[in-house]
Design an enzyme around this catalytic site. Sequence first.
Site, mmCIF file in Angstrom:
data_model
loop_
_atom_site.group_PDB
_atom_site.id
_atom_site.type_symbol
_atom_site.label_atom_id
_atom_site.label_comp_id
_atom_site.label_asym_id
_atom_site.label_seq_id
_atom_site.Cartn_x
_atom_site.Cartn_y
_atom_site.Cartn_z
ATOM 1 N N ASN A 9 21.678 -38.496 14.806
ATOM 2 C CA ASN A 9 22.230 -38.398 13.227
ATOM 3 C C ASN A 9 21.091 -39.104 12.444
ATOM 4 O OD1 ASN A 9 22.948 -37.827 10.634
ATOM 5 N ND2 ASN A 9 25.283 -39.505 11.296
ATOM 6 N N LYS A 11 21.083 -39.098 8.775
ATOM 7 C CA LYS A 11 21.428 -39.823 7.155
ATOM 8 C C LYS A 11 20.673 -39.140 6.375
ATOM 9 C CE LYS A 11 24.672 -42.481 10.173
ATOM 10 N NZ LYS A 11 26.107 -44.706 10.257
ATOM 11 N N HIS A 95 32.112 -36.246 8.815
ATOM 12 C CA HIS A 95 31.517 -38.234 9.381
ATOM 13 C C HIS A 95 31.658 -38.989 8.337
ATOM 14 C CE1 HIS A 95 29.033 -41.547 9.205
ATOM 15 N NE2 HIS A 95 28.132 -40.625 10.832
ATOM 16 N N GLU A 97 31.469 -41.763 6.301
ATOM 17 C CA GLU A 97 30.525 -42.263 5.554
ATOM 18 C C GLU A 97 30.778 -41.061 4.697
ATOM 19 O OE1 GLU A 97 26.607 -41.927 7.175
ATOM 20 O OE2 GLU A 97 27.402 -43.822 7.948
ATOM 21 N N GLU A 167 33.895 -42.392 16.378
ATOM 22 C CA GLU A 167 32.992 -43.071 15.604
ATOM 23 C C GLU A 167 33.508 -43.985 15.303
ATOM 24 O OE1 GLU A 167 28.627 -41.712 14.976
ATOM 25 O OE2 GLU A 167 29.878 -40.932 13.146
ATOM 26 N N GLY A 173 26.536 -48.541 12.080
ATOM 27 C CA GLY A 173 24.947 -49.644 11.787
ATOM 28 C C GLY A 173 25.590 -50.930 11.585
ATOM 29 N N SER A 212 26.470 -47.733 16.450
ATOM 30 C CA SER A 212 25.444 -48.779 17.130
ATOM 31 C C SER A 212 25.145 -48.675 18.913
ATOM 32 C CB SER A 212 26.200 -50.489 16.592
ATOM 33 O OG SER A 212 26.116 -50.430 15.512
HETATM 34 P P1 13P Z 1 24.582 -46.142 13.605
HETATM 35 O O1 13P Z 1 24.007 -45.734 15.215
HETATM 36 O O2 13P Z 1 22.885 -45.929 13.109
HETATM 37 O O3 13P Z 1 25.152 -47.114 13.983
HETATM 38 O O4 13P Z 1 25.440 -45.120 13.262
HETATM 39 C C1 13P Z 1 26.563 -43.994 14.439
HETATM 40 C C2 13P Z 1 26.689 -42.998 13.469
HETATM 41 O O5 13P Z 1 27.208 -43.071 11.908
HETATM 42 C C3 13P Z 1 26.378 -41.836 13.771
HETATM 43 O O6 13P Z 1 26.717 -40.676 13.452
#
Ligand code: 13P
Length: 251
Positions: A9, A11, A95, A97, A167, A173, A212
């Site tokens: 992803n 982002k 997601h 976010e 997640e 992150g 992560s």
């Molecule tokens: P990270 O791997 O940067 O923690 O992000 C995970 C994520 O949100 C994947 O959709």
Amino acid sequence: MRRPLIMGNWKMNGSSMANESLLTGLISQVSSLQGVDIAVCPPAVYLGQVLELVSGTSIDVGAQNLSEQKSGAFTGEISGDMLRDLGVTYTLVGHSERRSLYGETNELVAAKTLKALEVGLVPVLCVGETLEERKSSQMDAVLAGQINAVIELCGADTFGQIIVAYEPVWAIGTGETATPQQAQDAHAFIRGLIAAQSPAIAERVTILYGGSMNEKNAAELLAMADVDGGLVGGASLKADSFATICKAAAE
Ligand code: 13P
């Protein structure tokens, strides 16, 4: 029996130049891998470019979001039909976010999941609890609310076509990964929610871990019985890191 899937992803990251160099590096390292599905989810404006760059390779492409509407006066939105028209295979839905920053509720996420299924996209349904929810023992209720909203709208049998991504919000992150056992427990709980409605489908559903995941911790997470792959953020922006994770999932 469940084929592993490693999905990147990206982002809101990338540029035409960066995408090309990332994918060139990735393709050269993963093209001979067996027994793993690989996909990347670039920002929507780059879907066309990325589809072209991966054409003829085993890498699939996903969107990060879609509209719950079919078409019409929805400025700024992108429909599932448009994504299919381009040749996109997967789409993330819900997601964390999007849930926390853009107000996506369980009901809206369920509507988006249904729309993805209707147009023939594979929805990757993202679920997960915040740190406060985990600390206050609400994790099970939160996950159940997120999964059951989709079961209610779409039916449990549609999980035969849905991929779930667990997640935990506190691991996204942050560099703080769930331990393999924490991931296993959550994945088993999610599978159990589906099994309560449809045991045979629950055995088949692919459940990815995200938060992560990187080249160092991927192998031990992927070794857990109910962890069927990864949804990778930061580490998917580096060809070497993402390729190492793909290798950890391959035969
Ligand atoms: P990270 O791997 O940067 O923690 O992000 C995970 C994520 O949100 C994947 O959709």
